[in-house]
Design a protein around this motif. Structure first.
Motif, mmCIF file in Angstrom:
data_model
loop_
_atom_site.group_PDB
_atom_site.id
_atom_site.type_symbol
_atom_site.label_atom_id
_atom_site.label_comp_id
_atom_site.label_asym_id
_atom_site.label_seq_id
_atom_site.Cartn_x
_atom_site.Cartn_y
_atom_site.Cartn_z
ATOM 1 N N VAL A 167 3.179 2.688 -2.873
ATOM 2 C CA VAL A 167 1.829 2.171 -3.145
ATOM 3 C C VAL A 167 0.784 3.007 -2.417
ATOM 4 C CG1 VAL A 167 0.271 0.223 -2.686
ATOM 5 C CG2 VAL A 167 2.515 -0.181 -3.727
ATOM 6 N N ASN A 168 1.033 3.316 -1.161
ATOM 7 C CA ASN A 168 0.078 4.123 -0.396
ATOM 8 C C ASN A 168 -0.067 5.520 -0.993
ATOM 9 O OD1 ASN A 168 -0.630 2.092 1.385
ATOM 10 N ND2 ASN A 168 0.942 2.635 2.866
ATOM 11 N N GLU A 169 1.034 6.114 -1.417
ATOM 12 C CA GLU A 169 0.973 7.437 -2.051
ATOM 13 C C GLU A 169 0.187 7.369 -3.357
ATOM 14 O OE1 GLU A 169 5.056 8.614 -2.470
ATOM 15 O OE2 GLU A 169 5.326 8.864 -0.310
ATOM 16 N N ARG A 182 -2.133 5.189 -4.185
ATOM 17 C CA ARG A 182 -3.546 4.977 -3.878
ATOM 18 C C ARG A 182 -4.224 6.270 -3.468
ATOM 19 N NH1 ARG A 182 -4.236 -0.575 -0.440
ATOM 20 N NH2 ARG A 182 -4.472 -1.926 -2.247
ATOM 21 N N GLN A 183 -3.510 7.089 -2.721
ATOM 22 C CA GLN A 183 -4.080 8.359 -2.281
ATOM 23 C C GLN A 183 -4.242 9.316 -3.464
ATOM 24 O OE1 GLN A 183 -1.694 10.159 0.775
ATOM 25 N NE2 GLN A 183 -3.459 10.442 2.090
ATOM 26 N N ALA A 220 -7.959 1.264 1.731
ATOM 27 C CA ALA A 220 -7.204 1.337 2.983
ATOM 28 C C ALA A 220 -5.713 1.233 2.674
ATOM 29 C CB ALA A 220 -7.623 0.215 3.913
ATOM 30 N N PRO A 221 -4.906 2.019 3.354
ATOM 31 C CA PRO A 221 -3.470 1.956 3.086
ATOM 32 C C PRO A 221 -2.891 0.605 3.494
ATOM 33 C CG PRO A 221 -3.917 3.401 4.959
ATOM 34 C CD PRO A 221 -5.241 2.988 4.388
ATOM 35 N N VAL A 222 -1.832 0.241 2.784
ATOM 36 C CA VAL A 222 -1.129 -0.995 3.114
ATOM 37 C C VAL A 222 -0.375 -0.737 4.417
ATOM 38 C CG1 VAL A 222 0.637 -2.626 2.371
ATOM 39 C CG2 VAL A 222 -0.874 -1.582 0.683
ATOM 40 N N PRO A 223 -0.551 -1.566 5.423
ATOM 41 C CA PRO A 223 0.158 -1.330 6.679
ATOM 42 C C PRO A 223 1.663 -1.448 6.491
ATOM 43 C CG PRO A 223 -1.318 -3.232 6.852
ATOM 44 C CD PRO A 223 -1.394 -2.734 5.458
ATOM 45 N N LYS A 224 2.399 -0.602 7.198
ATOM 46 C CA LYS A 224 3.867 -0.635 7.103
ATOM 47 C C LYS A 224 4.423 -1.964 7.595
ATOM 48 C CE LYS A 224 4.431 4.301 7.221
ATOM 49 N NZ LYS A 224 5.107 5.442 7.763
ATOM 50 N N VAL A 230 5.910 -0.133 -0.151
ATOM 51 C CA VAL A 230 4.667 0.119 0.590
ATOM 52 C C VAL A 230 4.350 1.613 0.602
ATOM 53 C CG1 VAL A 230 3.623 0.078 2.908
ATOM 54 C CG2 VAL A 230 4.740 -1.965 1.998
ATOM 55 N N GLU A 231 5.350 2.442 0.856
ATOM 56 C CA GLU A 231 5.132 3.891 0.866
ATOM 57 C C GLU A 231 4.669 4.391 -0.501
ATOM 58 O OE1 GLU A 231 8.518 6.054 2.380
ATOM 59 O OE2 GLU A 231 8.667 4.749 4.124
#
Length: 139
Positions: A80-82, A84-85, A41-45, A77-78
């Motif tokens: 990390v989410n990228e 992870r994807q 799950a993405p890290v919430p902003k 955060v951005e």
């Protein structure tokens, strides 16, 4: 005569083509189903905002520091989410990329915080890591 020759050539070519296709199809192994782990799950902003608020209270950040820290953490955060994807199925690549992102973020934070604040930040971070490790081992 020319028409019958053309039909004969077309017939031979189609027979050879379809025969080869059937024979090659027989040699193709059947694809096996592979289960791919779902992307985390993405890290919430809001995490960047919340962590900035905690750091503001704990480290007594000045307003200009608070804005810079929030910007650094939002960017982290951005990234990390990228990561992870991009690396959803490759845990090793993900961990390598996350370490790079973390090192970059730490360097930026060190530039914004005073020496005393950075030392407090490091101590608090170690304390939180120890708490998380204790939770993992108790499960």
């Amino acid at each position: 005569m020319l028409l019958s020759r053309s039909l004969l050539v077309i017939g031979v070519l189609s027979t050879v083509t379809f025969g080869c296709a059937r024979r090659n199809k027989a040699n193709i192994p059947e694809a096996k189903s592979v289960t791919v782990a779902p992307a985390p799950a993405p890290v919430p902003k809001a995490a960047a905002r919340d962590l900035t608020d905690v750091m503001t209270d704990e480290l007594k950040l000045q307003p200009d520091q608070q804005g810079k820290v929030r910007s650094i953490l939002s960017g982290t955060v951005e990234k990390v989410n990228e990561a992870r994807q991009r690396n959803a199925g490759n845990q090793t690549a993900l961990m390598t990329e996350l370490k790079k992102i973390n090192a970059d973020s730490e360097g930026q934070l060190k530039a914004v915080l005073t020496d005393v604040q950075y030392k407090q930040y490091q101590a608090k971070k170690r304390q939180m890591q120890a708490q998380m490790q204790a939770r993992r081992t108790s499960k």
